[in-house]
Design a protein around this motif. Structure first.
Motif, PDB file in Angstrom:
ATOM      1  N   ASP A  19       7.229 -13.175   4.731  1.00 25.91           N
ATOM      2  CA  ASP A  19       6.756 -11.858   5.196  1.00 25.91           C
ATOM      3  C   ASP A  19       7.345 -10.730   4.363  1.00 25.91           C
ATOM      4  OD1 ASP A  19       5.261 -13.084   7.164  1.00 25.91           O
ATOM      5  OD2 ASP A  19       6.707 -12.703   8.768  1.00 25.91           O
ATOM      6  N   LEU A  20       8.655 -10.821   4.081  1.00 26.35           N
ATOM      7  CA  LEU A  20       9.306  -9.747   3.332  1.00 26.35           C
ATOM      8  C   LEU A  20       8.870  -9.750   1.869  1.00 26.35           C
ATOM      9  CD1 LEU A  20      11.284  -7.595   4.409  1.00 26.35           C
ATOM     10  CD2 LEU A  20      11.021  -9.532   5.937  1.00 26.35           C
ATOM     11  N   ALA A  21       8.654 -10.935   1.285  1.00 25.11           N
ATOM     12  CA  ALA A  21       8.170 -10.987  -0.089  1.00 25.11           C
ATOM     13  C   ALA A  21       6.789 -10.346  -0.189  1.00 25.11           C
ATOM     14  CB  ALA A  21       8.111 -12.444  -0.570  1.00 25.11           C
ATOM     15  N   LYS A  22       5.945 -10.628   0.803  1.00 19.71           N
ATOM     16  CA  LYS A  22       4.612 -10.019   0.835  1.00 19.71           C
ATOM     17  C   LYS A  22       4.728  -8.500   0.961  1.00 19.71           C
ATOM     18  CE  LYS A  22       0.108 -10.818   1.163  1.00 19.71           C
ATOM     19  NZ  LYS A  22      -0.476 -11.195   2.466  1.00 19.71           N
ATOM     20  N   GLU A  23       5.685  -8.037   1.749  1.00 17.89           N
ATOM     21  CA  GLU A  23       5.865  -6.602   1.945  1.00 17.89           C
ATOM     22  C   GLU A  23       6.349  -5.930   0.666  1.00 17.89           C
ATOM     23  OE1 GLU A  23       7.656  -3.538   5.278  1.00 17.89           O
ATOM     24  OE2 GLU A  23       7.601  -5.695   5.637  1.00 17.89           O
ATOM     25  N   VAL A  24       7.228  -6.606  -0.080  1.00 17.83           N
ATOM     26  CA  VAL A  24       7.680  -6.052  -1.366  1.00 17.83           C
ATOM     27  C   VAL A  24       6.481  -5.867  -2.295  1.00 17.83           C
ATOM     28  CG1 VAL A  24       9.030  -6.502  -3.445  1.00 17.83           C
ATOM     29  CG2 VAL A  24      10.029  -6.970  -1.216  1.00 17.83           C
ATOM     30  N   GLY A  25       5.594  -6.866  -2.326  1.00 17.67           N
ATOM     31  CA  GLY A  25       4.395  -6.757  -3.148  1.00 17.67           C
ATOM     32  C   GLY A  25       3.516  -5.594  -2.730  1.00 17.67           C
ATOM     33  N   ASN A  26       3.388  -5.384  -1.428  1.00 18.85           N
ATOM     34  CA  ASN A  26       2.573  -4.272  -0.926  1.00 18.85           C
ATOM     35  C   ASN A  26       3.184  -2.912  -1.305  1.00 18.85           C
ATOM     36  OD1 ASN A  26       0.741  -6.044   0.204  1.00 18.85           O
ATOM     37  ND2 ASN A  26       1.723  -6.010   2.218  1.00 18.85           N
ATOM     38  N   ILE A  27       4.523  -2.839  -1.299  1.00 19.20           N
ATOM     39  CA  ILE A  27       5.184  -1.580  -1.668  1.00 19.20           C
ATOM     40  C   ILE A  27       4.959  -1.277  -3.149  1.00 19.20           C
ATOM     41  CG2 ILE A  27       7.410  -0.403  -1.874  1.00 19.20           C
ATOM     42  CD1 ILE A  27       8.329  -1.940   0.612  1.00 19.20           C
ATOM     43  N   TYR A  28       4.980  -2.325  -3.978  1.00 16.99           N
ATOM     44  CA  TYR A  28       4.693  -2.115  -5.400  1.00 16.99           C
ATOM     45  C   TYR A  28       3.258  -1.626  -5.601  1.00 16.99           C
ATOM     46  CZ  TYR A  28       8.981  -3.836  -7.567  1.00 16.99           C
ATOM     47  OH  TYR A  28      10.274  -3.962  -8.007  1.00 16.99           O
ATOM     48  N   GLU A  29       2.339  -2.137  -4.795  1.00 18.14           N
ATOM     49  CA  GLU A  29       0.952  -1.681  -4.884  1.00 18.14           C
ATOM     50  C   GLU A  29       0.854  -0.206  -4.474  1.00 18.14           C
ATOM     51  OE1 GLU A  29      -3.474  -3.265  -3.643  1.00 18.14           O
ATOM     52  OE2 GLU A  29      -1.798  -3.695  -2.295  1.00 18.14           O
ATOM     53  N   GLU A  30       1.602   0.162  -3.424  1.00 19.83           N
ATOM     54  CA  GLU A  30       1.637   1.566  -3.002  1.00 19.83           C
ATOM     55  C   GLU A  30       2.216   2.443  -4.098  1.00 19.83           C
ATOM     56  OE1 GLU A  30       4.269   4.276   0.063  1.00 19.83           O
ATOM     57  OE2 GLU A  30       3.895   2.181   0.597  1.00 19.83           O
ATOM     58  N   ALA A  31       3.286   1.949  -4.753  1.00 16.06           N
ATOM     59  CA  ALA A  31       3.926   2.715  -5.820  1.00 16.06           C
ATOM     60  C   ALA A  31       2.966   2.937  -6.976  1.00 16.06           C
ATOM     61  CB  ALA A  31       5.177   1.993  -6.296  1.00 16.06           C
ATOM     62  N   MET A  32       2.126   1.954  -7.242  1.00 14.20           N
ATOM     63  CA  MET A  32       1.160   2.069  -8.334  1.00 14.20           C
ATOM     64  C   MET A  32       0.232   3.263  -8.125  1.00 14.20           C
ATOM     65  SD  MET A  32      -1.500  -0.867  -9.655  1.00 14.20           S
ATOM     66  CE  MET A  32      -2.312  -0.969  -8.059  1.00 14.20           C
ATOM     67  N   LEU A  33      -0.050   3.575  -6.852  1.00 19.76           N
ATOM     68  CA  LEU A  33      -0.966   4.671  -6.533  1.00 19.76           C
ATOM     69  C   LEU A  33      -0.271   6.003  -6.342  1.00 19.76           C
ATOM     70  CD1 LEU A  33      -3.149   2.728  -3.933  1.00 19.76           C
ATOM     71  CD2 LEU A  33      -3.671   3.120  -6.348  1.00 19.76           C
ATOM     72  N   THR A  34       1.010   5.989  -5.976  1.00 25.40           N
ATOM     73  CA  THR A  34       1.690   7.238  -5.603  1.00 25.40           C
ATOM     74  C   THR A  34       2.814   7.660  -6.525  1.00 25.40           C
ATOM     75  OG1 THR A  34       3.238   6.044  -4.149  1.00 25.40           O
ATOM     76  CG2 THR A  34       1.174   6.826  -3.163  1.00 25.40           C
ATOM     77  N   ASP A  35       3.249   6.787  -7.444  1.00 26.04           N
ATOM     78  CA  ASP A  35       4.387   7.107  -8.297  1.00 26.04           C
ATOM     79  C   ASP A  35       4.020   8.245  -9.257  1.00 26.04           C
ATOM     80  OD1 ASP A  35       6.719   7.169  -9.654  1.00 26.04           O
ATOM     81  OD2 ASP A  35       6.511   5.206 -10.607  1.00 26.04           O
ATOM     82  N   LYS A  36       4.718   9.373  -9.131  1.00 25.49           N
ATOM     83  CA  LYS A  36       4.443  10.531  -9.991  1.00 25.49           C
ATOM     84  C   LYS A  36       4.974  10.313 -11.402  1.00 25.49           C
ATOM     85  CE  LYS A  36       4.494  13.778  -6.129  1.00 25.49           C
ATOM     86  NZ  LYS A  36       5.156  14.968  -5.534  1.00 25.49           N
ATOM     87  N   ASN A  37       5.931   9.404 -11.554  1.00 26.95           N
ATOM     88  CA  ASN A  37       6.486   9.109 -12.884  1.00 26.95           C
ATOM     89  C   ASN A  37       5.908   7.805 -13.422  1.00 26.95           C
ATOM     90  OD1 ASN A  37       8.232  11.388 -12.734  1.00 26.95           O
ATOM     91  ND2 ASN A  37       9.606  10.204 -11.427  1.00 26.95           N
ATOM     92  N   ARG A  38       4.609   7.651 -13.224  1.00 24.41           N
ATOM     93  CA  ARG A  38       3.976   6.387 -13.568  1.00 24.41           C
ATOM     94  C   ARG A  38       4.065   6.072 -15.056  1.00 24.41           C
ATOM     95  NH1 ARG A  38      -2.103   6.010 -11.874  1.00 24.41           N
ATOM     96  NH2 ARG A  38      -1.179   6.463  -9.850  1.00 24.41           N
ATOM     97  N   GLU A  39       4.304   7.087 -15.900  1.00 23.01           N
ATOM     98  CA  GLU A  39       4.373   6.802 -17.338  1.00 23.01           C
ATOM     99  C   GLU A  39       5.507   5.837 -17.659  1.00 23.01           C
ATOM    100  OE1 GLU A  39       6.659  10.585 -16.436  1.00 23.01           O
ATOM    101  OE2 GLU A  39       4.669   9.790 -16.007  1.00 23.01           O
ATOM    102  N   GLN A  40       6.502   5.774 -16.772  1.00 18.49           N
ATOM    103  CA  GLN A  40       7.599   4.836 -16.999  1.00 18.49           C
ATOM    104  C   GLN A  40       7.160   3.397 -16.762  1.00 18.49           C
ATOM    105  OE1 GLN A  40      10.882   6.069 -14.581  1.00 18.49           O
ATOM    106  NE2 GLN A  40      11.035   8.100 -15.503  1.00 18.49           N
ATOM    107  N   LYS A  41       6.160   3.221 -15.932  1.00 19.83           N
ATOM    108  CA  LYS A  41       5.614   1.904 -15.670  1.00 19.83           C
ATOM    109  C   LYS A  41       4.086   2.018 -15.692  1.00 19.83           C
ATOM    110  CE  LYS A  41       8.871  -0.824 -12.907  1.00 19.83           C
ATOM    111  NZ  LYS A  41      10.092  -0.094 -13.190  1.00 19.83           N
ATOM    112  N   THR A  42       3.454   1.165 -16.430  1.00 19.79           N
ATOM    113  CA  THR A  42       2.004   1.181 -16.472  1.00 19.79           C
ATOM    114  C   THR A  42       1.448   0.496 -15.219  1.00 19.79           C
ATOM    115  OG1 THR A  42       1.833  -0.952 -17.603  1.00 19.79           O
ATOM    116  CG2 THR A  42       2.102   1.017 -18.981  1.00 19.79           C
TER     117      THR A  42
END
Length: 266
Positions: free
Chosen positions: A156-179
């Motif tokens: 469950d927690l591993a799945k949640e970590v993956g979901n948070i990364y997906e959220e970060a992909m959409l909301t991270d304002k410093n996305r240039e640091q990570k594609t």
């Protein structure tokens, strides 16, 4: 005289029967008492498992008490010290996972800042807590491989970590640091971790459809449609099916249909 003898004989029989009943009740009471004592002893032995002393088990209990009082940081400090002295005690890591997960849920419930403005919880803080909770549950599961719940919680927690990364992909304002591809790769990695943990839990063959359904869902995310189909086909044969199972099965059929269409179109 005959009447007196009959009364005397009946009295003797009654006393004898009463003695037997009392003896039987005493025996059953002693058996229940012994069984209860045995259960308490087994619980104490489990609490002491992999602890070097009873005092160490008490320290573990004190850490849980701190968590119950709403002092998670103190609980973590105490549990980490116990883990240093008893590194092979799985219950310590389960408790650590529980504390970190509770902190994660509190972070998720943050809706207002101190000045009353609507805010969203920091995904970086949630990511850190989710990873720590996962690591704790996974360590406990590795130390006690037959513990179904630790494998399930780790998944469950591993799945949640993956979901948070997906959220970060959409909301991270410093996305240039990570594609975007970096975030997708991180999400894929954690979905794979979830699949492994759910598979370990499913291998223990516990009754229920919750873990098989989660396993099928992760297989679908990874593109393993044939594996997901095998799991959901087995679930359909279970006497107690759920709405979620049928929705997963319908979603899988749509994905398979799409893949077939793509194949036919070349």
């Amino acid at each position: 005289e005959n009447l007196i003898k009959k009364i005397a004989s009946l009295t003797t029989v009654t006393k004898s029967t009463g003695s037997e009943i009392t003896s039987g009740r005493t025996g059953r009471h002693n058996a229940i008492k012994s069984s209860s004592s045995g259960k308490r002893k087994r619980r104490r032995v489990y609490r002491m498992k992999n602890f070097k002393s009873y005092r160490m088990a008490q320290r573990h209990g004190e850490a849980l008490g701190a968590h119950a009082k709403g002092l998670p940081q103190l609980a973590i400090e105490k549990l980490e010290k116990v883990a240093e002295d008893a590194p092979l005690a799985p219950q310590v890591y389960t408790s650590l996972g529980m504390v970190y997960e509770d902190m994660l849920r509190r972070e998720e419930r943050k809706e207002h800042s101190e000045d009353g403005q609507n805010v969203t919880s920091d995904w970086k803080e949630r990511l850190e807590l989710a990873k720590k909770a996962y690591a704790s549950y996974h360590a406990a599961a590795v130390l006690c491989k037959k513990d179904y719940m630790n494998w399930a919680r780790a998944g469950d927690l591993a799945k949640e970590v993956g979901n948070i990364y997906e959220e970060a992909m959409l909301t991270d304002k410093n996305r240039e640091q990570k594609t975007i591809e970096d975030y997708r790769a991180l999400k894929l990695h954690w979905v794979q971790e979830a699949q492994k943990d759910y598979q370990a839990a499913d291998n223990l063959k516990k009754v229920g459809i919750d873990i098989p359904a989660k396993l099928a869902s992760t297989q679908m995310e990874l593109g393993n449609l044939s594996e997901a189909l095998a799991i959901l086909t087995d679930l359909k044969k279970q006497p107690h099916q759920t709405y979620r199972t049928w929705m997963l099965y319908a979603d899988l059929m749509l994905q398979i249909g799409f893949e077939c269409t793509q194949w036919n179109n070349g």
